[in-house]
Design a protein around this motif. Structure first.
Motif, PDB file in Angstrom:
ATOM      1  N   ASP A  23       0.838  -1.202   0.000  1.00 54.08           N
ATOM      2  CA  ASP A  23       0.000   0.000   0.000  1.00 54.08           C
ATOM      3  C   ASP A  23       0.873   1.253   0.000  1.00 54.08           C
ATOM      4  O   ASP A  23       0.597   2.208  -0.733  1.00 54.08           O
ATOM      5  N   MET A  24       1.942   1.238   0.801  1.00 58.51           N
ATOM      6  CA  MET A  24       2.876   2.367   0.832  1.00 58.51           C
ATOM      7  C   MET A  24       3.440   2.610  -0.570  1.00 58.51           C
ATOM      8  O   MET A  24       3.515   3.729  -1.040  1.00 58.51           O
ATOM      9  N   TYR A  25       3.818   1.521  -1.247  1.00 68.36           N
ATOM     10  CA  TYR A  25       4.360   1.620  -2.601  1.00 68.36           C
ATOM     11  C   TYR A  25       3.301   2.140  -3.580  1.00 68.36           C
ATOM     12  O   TYR A  25       3.590   2.995  -4.417  1.00 68.36           O
ATOM     13  N   CYS A  26       2.081   1.640  -3.466  1.00 71.77           N
ATOM     14  CA  CYS A  26       1.001   2.095  -4.358  1.00 71.77           C
ATOM     15  C   CYS A  26       0.746   3.593  -4.221  1.00 71.77           C
ATOM     16  O   CYS A  26       0.478   4.272  -5.205  1.00 71.77           O
ATOM     17  N   ARG A  27       0.849   4.110  -3.017  1.00 71.82           N
ATOM     18  CA  ARG A  27       0.607   5.531  -2.771  1.00 71.82           C
ATOM     19  C   ARG A  27       1.758   6.419  -3.265  1.00 71.82           C
ATOM     20  O   ARG A  27       1.591   7.619  -3.431  1.00 71.82           O
ATOM     21  N   ASP A  28       2.905   5.814  -3.521  1.00 74.18           N
ATOM     22  CA  ASP A  28       4.088   6.541  -3.973  1.00 74.18           C
ATOM     23  C   ASP A  28       3.911   6.982  -5.426  1.00 74.18           C
ATOM     24  O   ASP A  28       3.155   6.373  -6.184  1.00 74.18           O
ATOM     25  N   GLU A  29       4.640   8.020  -5.818  1.00 79.24           N
ATOM     26  CA  GLU A  29       4.551   8.504  -7.194  1.00 79.24           C
ATOM     27  C   GLU A  29       5.008   7.448  -8.195  1.00 79.24           C
ATOM     28  O   GLU A  29       4.586   7.473  -9.354  1.00 79.24           O
ATOM     29  N   ARG A 130       9.744   1.298 -14.635  1.00 74.68           N
ATOM     30  CA  ARG A 130       9.196   2.469 -15.309  1.00 74.68           C
ATOM     31  C   ARG A 130      10.323   3.268 -15.957  1.00 74.68           C
ATOM     32  O   ARG A 130      11.404   3.403 -15.391  1.00 74.68           O
ATOM     33  N   SER A 131      10.037   3.838 -17.103  1.00 70.85           N
ATOM     34  CA  SER A 131      11.060   4.618 -17.811  1.00 70.85           C
ATOM     35  C   SER A 131      11.457   5.863 -17.034  1.00 70.85           C
ATOM     36  O   SER A 131      12.565   6.367 -17.205  1.00 70.85           O
ATOM     37  N   ASP A 132      10.581   6.347 -16.154  1.00 67.02           N
ATOM     38  CA  ASP A 132      10.901   7.546 -15.374  1.00 67.02           C
ATOM     39  C   ASP A 132      11.401   7.228 -13.967  1.00 67.02           C
ATOM     40  O   ASP A 132      11.663   8.127 -13.181  1.00 67.02           O
ATOM     41  N   ASN A 133      11.585   5.946 -13.643  1.00 70.08           N
ATOM     42  CA  ASN A 133      12.069   5.574 -12.321  1.00 70.08           C
ATOM     43  C   ASN A 133      13.590   5.413 -12.379  1.00 70.08           C
ATOM     44  O   ASN A 133      14.137   4.309 -12.346  1.00 70.08           O
ATOM     45  N   GLN A 137      16.314   2.259 -11.785  1.00 70.65           N
ATOM     46  CA  GLN A 137      17.181   1.850 -12.896  1.00 70.65           C
ATOM     47  C   GLN A 137      18.650   1.868 -12.483  1.00 70.65           C
ATOM     48  O   GLN A 137      19.412   0.961 -12.824  1.00 70.65           O
ATOM     49  N   LYS A 138      19.032   2.891 -11.748  1.00 71.37           N
ATOM     50  CA  LYS A 138      20.421   3.001 -11.281  1.00 71.37           C
ATOM     51  C   LYS A 138      20.766   1.813 -10.379  1.00 71.37           C
ATOM     52  O   LYS A 138      21.831   1.199 -10.522  1.00 71.37           O
ATOM     53  N   LEU A 139      19.879   1.488  -9.446  1.00 75.57           N
ATOM     54  CA  LEU A 139      20.113   0.342  -8.570  1.00 75.57           C
ATOM     55  C   LEU A 139      20.245  -0.931  -9.388  1.00 75.57           C
ATOM     56  O   LEU A 139      21.193  -1.707  -9.198  1.00 75.57           O
TER      57      LEU A 139
END
Length: 160
Positions: A23-29, A130-133, A137-139
Motif C-alpha cells: 500500500d505504501m508503494y502504491c501511494r508513492d509517485e 518504469r522509464s521515469d524511475n 534503474q540506477k540500482l
C-alpha cells in the motif's frame, strides 16, 4: 541493521506487513499514487498461494531486535523461460519505505532475490521498470541488470 526473510504466505502477520508495504508503494509517485484497493488487499496472499509460485521477501530494520521495523518488500513470481527451457524468477514489485531509502535496503533485497532464485534453480531473473524511475534503474544497473537487447517494452491490457 537489516534482516530479510521469506514471508510465510499462510501467516496473517506476514500478510498484514506485506499489504501495508505494498500500500505504501502504491501511494508513492512510482506506484499508482493512490491506495491499494480493498480487493487487492484481500486477494494478495490468497492469490499468491493459488498461483503457487509467489515469493515474498520482507526486509526489517532490526536495530531494536524486540521491535523489528518492516522497511522493504519484494514480490516475485516463479515463471518459465521457454527460450532457456527452465524456471525464471520475475520481480514484480520492489518497494522500500521512504524513511529507509538510500540506506542499501533495495540493494540487499536484490541480493536476497538472487539468492532465492538460485535456491529455486532459476536460470534467469526478469523485471520491469518504469522509464521515469531513474533511481530504480540506477540500482538495477549497479547490481548487474541491463536493458534487454533489443529493447523490450512492457505492454498491458486491463480486463476489469
Amino acid at each position: 541493521m537489516l534482516s530479510i526473510r521469506l514471508a510465510n504466505l499462510d501467516d496473517a502477520a506476514d500478510e498484514q506487513i506485506a499489504v501495508e508495504l505494498l500500500d505504501m508503494y502504491c501511494r508513492d509517485e512510482m506506484g499508482d499514487s493512490k491506495p491499494l484497493s480493498e480487493h487487492a488487499r484481500a486477494s494478495l496472499f490468497p492469490g499468491l498461494r493459488e498461483h503457487g509460485g509467489g515469493v515474498v521477501l520482507i526486509a526489517f530494520e532490526t536495530s531494536d531486535p524486540h521491535h523489528p521495523l518492516p522497511v522493504g518488500l519484494a514480490i516475485c513470481l516463479v515463471g518459465f523461460s521457454s527460450f532457456r527451457g527452465s524456471k525464471l524468477l520475475n520481480i514484480h514489485d520492489v518497494a522500500v519505505s521512504p524513511a529507509a531509502r538510500g540506506q542499501g535496503v533495495g540493494r540487499q533485497l536484490m541480493q536476497a532475490i538472487e539468492s532465492e532464485a538460485r535456491a529455486r534453480c532459476c536460470t534467469k531473473i526478469t523485471l520491469e521498470v518504469r522509464s521515469d524511475n531513474l533511481r530504480a534503474q540506477k540500482l538495477y544497473e549497479q547490481v548487474g541488470y541491463h536493458a534487454a537487447e533489443p529493447q523490450q517494452w512492457f505492454w498491458s491490457k486491463i480486463l476489469d
